[in-house]
Design a protein around this motif. Structure first.
Motif, short mmCIF file in Angstrom:
data_model
loop_
_atom_site.label_atom_id
_atom_site.label_comp_id
_atom_site.label_asym_id
_atom_site.label_seq_id
_atom_site.Cartn_x
_atom_site.Cartn_y
_atom_site.Cartn_z
N ASP A 59 0.85 -1.19 0.00
CA ASP A 59 0.00 0.00 0.00
C ASP A 59 0.89 1.24 0.00
OD1 ASP A 59 -1.74 2.10 0.49
OD2 ASP A 59 -2.64 1.20 2.28
N TRP A 60 0.98 1.90 -1.17
CA TRP A 60 1.87 3.06 -1.29
C TRP A 60 1.48 4.18 -0.34
CZ3 TRP A 60 6.42 2.39 -2.84
CH2 TRP A 60 6.71 1.49 -3.85
N ALA A 61 0.18 4.41 -0.15
CA ALA A 61 -0.25 5.49 0.73
C ALA A 61 0.18 5.22 2.17
CB ALA A 61 -1.76 5.67 0.65
N ALA A 62 0.15 3.96 2.58
CA ALA A 62 0.55 3.60 3.95
C ALA A 62 2.06 3.44 4.09
CB ALA A 62 -0.15 2.31 4.38
N ALA A 63 2.78 3.39 2.98
CA ALA A 63 4.22 3.13 3.02
C ALA A 63 5.01 4.29 3.61
CB ALA A 63 4.73 2.81 1.61
N GLY A 64 4.47 5.51 3.55
CA GLY A 64 5.17 6.65 4.12
C GLY A 64 6.55 6.83 3.50
N ASP A 65 7.57 6.79 4.34
CA ASP A 65 8.94 7.00 3.88
C ASP A 65 9.42 5.91 2.92
OD1 ASP A 65 9.90 9.42 5.36
OD2 ASP A 65 9.21 8.22 7.04
N CYS A 67 7.76 4.97 0.38
CA CYS A 67 7.31 5.34 -0.96
C CYS A 67 8.43 6.18 -1.56
CB CYS A 67 5.99 6.10 -0.91
SG CYS A 67 5.33 6.49 -2.54
N ASN A 68 9.42 5.51 -2.15
CA ASN A 68 10.58 6.20 -2.70
C ASN A 68 11.06 5.48 -3.95
OD1 ASN A 68 12.73 4.20 -1.86
ND2 ASN A 68 11.93 4.75 0.16
N VAL A 69 11.86 6.18 -4.73
CA VAL A 69 12.39 5.62 -5.97
C VAL A 69 13.89 5.85 -6.05
CG1 VAL A 69 10.25 5.84 -7.29
CG2 VAL A 69 11.86 7.74 -7.23
N ARG A 95 24.51 11.22 2.68
CA ARG A 95 23.79 12.49 2.73
C ARG A 95 22.34 12.20 3.04
NH1 ARG A 95 20.37 15.26 -0.28
NH2 ARG A 95 20.27 13.66 -1.87
N LEU A 96 21.75 13.02 3.88
CA LEU A 96 20.33 12.92 4.22
C LEU A 96 19.72 14.29 3.99
CD1 LEU A 96 17.92 11.35 5.32
CD2 LEU A 96 18.73 11.88 7.63
N GLY A 97 19.08 14.47 2.83
CA GLY A 97 18.48 15.73 2.47
C GLY A 97 17.02 15.80 2.88
N THR A 98 16.35 16.82 2.41
CA THR A 98 14.93 17.01 2.75
C THR A 98 14.05 15.96 2.10
OG1 THR A 98 15.30 19.39 2.94
CG2 THR A 98 13.02 18.67 2.69
N THR A 99 14.24 15.71 0.80
CA THR A 99 13.41 14.74 0.07
C THR A 99 14.22 13.57 -0.48
OG1 THR A 99 13.65 15.90 -2.04
CG2 THR A 99 11.79 16.54 -0.64
N GLY A 100 15.54 13.65 -0.41
CA GLY A 100 16.37 12.59 -0.95
C GLY A 100 17.48 12.21 0.00
N LEU A 101 18.13 11.13 -0.32
CA LEU A 101 19.28 10.70 0.46
C LEU A 101 20.23 9.94 -0.46
CD1 LEU A 101 19.10 7.38 1.05
CD2 LEU A 101 17.40 8.12 2.68
N THR A 102 21.47 9.89 -0.05
CA THR A 102 22.48 9.10 -0.76
C THR A 102 23.05 8.12 0.25
OG1 THR A 102 23.05 10.95 -2.19
CG2 THR A 102 24.64 9.14 -2.06
N TYR A 103 22.96 6.85 -0.08
CA TYR A 103 23.58 5.90 0.81
C TYR A 103 24.78 5.26 0.14
CZ TYR A 103 20.91 1.87 -1.16
OH TYR A 103 20.36 0.91 -1.96
N ARG A 125 12.17 10.40 -1.87
CA ARG A 125 10.87 10.05 -1.30
C ARG A 125 9.79 10.72 -2.14
NH1 ARG A 125 7.38 11.49 3.86
NH2 ARG A 125 5.81 9.90 3.46
N LEU A 126 8.70 9.97 -2.38
CA LEU A 126 7.60 10.48 -3.18
C LEU A 126 6.31 10.54 -2.38
CD1 LEU A 126 8.06 8.46 -6.51
CD2 LEU A 126 8.92 10.75 -5.95
N ASP A 127 5.48 11.51 -2.73
CA ASP A 127 4.11 11.57 -2.24
C ASP A 127 3.33 10.50 -3.01
OD1 ASP A 127 1.21 12.65 -2.89
OD2 ASP A 127 1.82 13.53 -0.97
N ALA A 128 2.62 9.63 -2.32
CA ALA A 128 1.94 8.50 -2.96
C ALA A 128 0.85 8.96 -3.94
CB ALA A 128 1.34 7.58 -1.91
N ASP A 129 0.24 10.11 -3.71
CA ASP A 129 -0.83 10.58 -4.60
C ASP A 129 -0.31 11.31 -5.83
OD1 ASP A 129 -2.87 9.58 -2.93
OD2 ASP A 129 -2.77 11.38 -1.66
N THR A 130 0.69 12.15 -5.65
CA THR A 130 1.17 12.99 -6.76
C THR A 130 2.41 12.41 -7.45
OG1 THR A 130 2.63 14.31 -5.36
CG2 THR A 130 0.31 15.05 -5.59
N LEU A 131 3.10 11.49 -6.77
CA LEU A 131 4.38 10.93 -7.24
C LEU A 131 5.43 12.02 -7.45
CD1 LEU A 131 3.23 8.10 -9.67
CD2 LEU A 131 3.78 7.97 -7.23
N ARG A 132 5.31 13.08 -6.66
CA ARG A 132 6.29 14.17 -6.65
C ARG A 132 7.12 14.05 -5.37
NH1 ARG A 132 7.88 16.03 -10.61
NH2 ARG A 132 8.45 17.95 -9.60
#
Length: 152
Positions: A59-65, A67-69, A95-103, A125-132
């Motif tokens: 469930d992408w909406a329930a996946a929270g963090d 929900c990433n690509v 790096r741990l940014g606001t919407t992205g990270l590099t591991y 990380r993506l918003d499950a509804d907008t995929l932004r």
């Protein structure tokens, strides 16, 4: 190829997660297939985050963090893995940014002493509804900070 170090190095950052290479992970030349390294790293990260209370159950909406690509994957193969058995993946965050990270990661011997492959992967990380792109939660950021590699 160089001989394995007699003692395991102390990890000053990140986490060492055990993984297993099976016979069917090897290619026709008897080496770990190049496509298996990212798979092993993915499994190690999934195990780490599951232990921190994060995961994906369909469930992408329930996946929270979760929900990433993947935006980028870089890997360098240093030495061949030529037999099944116990190995490890050394994981950390670069790096741990606001919407992205590099591991960062190293596919290594079970004790962490020998590196077979290493690389980085960028996630967004993506918003499950907008995929932004959307911000990581405070809880995820707190868990992630524990894995940040110290600045050199």
């Amino acid at each position: 190829m160089t001989a394995e170090a007699p003692t395991a190095p102390a990890l000053s950052y990140g986490r060492l997660v055990p993984v297993t290479v099976h016979f069917d992970d090897l290619d026709a030349l008897g080496m770990l297939h190049n496509a298996r390294y990212p798979l092993m790293v993915e499994r190690a990260w999934a195990r780490h985050w599951r232990e921190q209370g994060y995961g994906f159950d369909g469930d992408w909406a329930a996946a929270g963090d979760f929900c990433n690509v993947v935006k980028e994957l870089r890997i360098s193969y240093e030495a061949p893995v030529t037999r099944p058995g116990s190995y490890a993946v050394h994981l950390w965050l670069e790096r741990l940014g606001t919407t992205g990270l590099t591991y960062g990661f190293r596919f290594c011997s079970a004790d962490g002493a020998r590196t077979y492959a290493q690389g980085t992967r960028v996630l967004v990380r993506l918003d499950a509804d907008t995929l932004r792109p959307t911000a990581w939660t405070d809880g995820f950021r707190a868990s992630g900070r524990e894995l940040l590699r110290p600045a050199d």
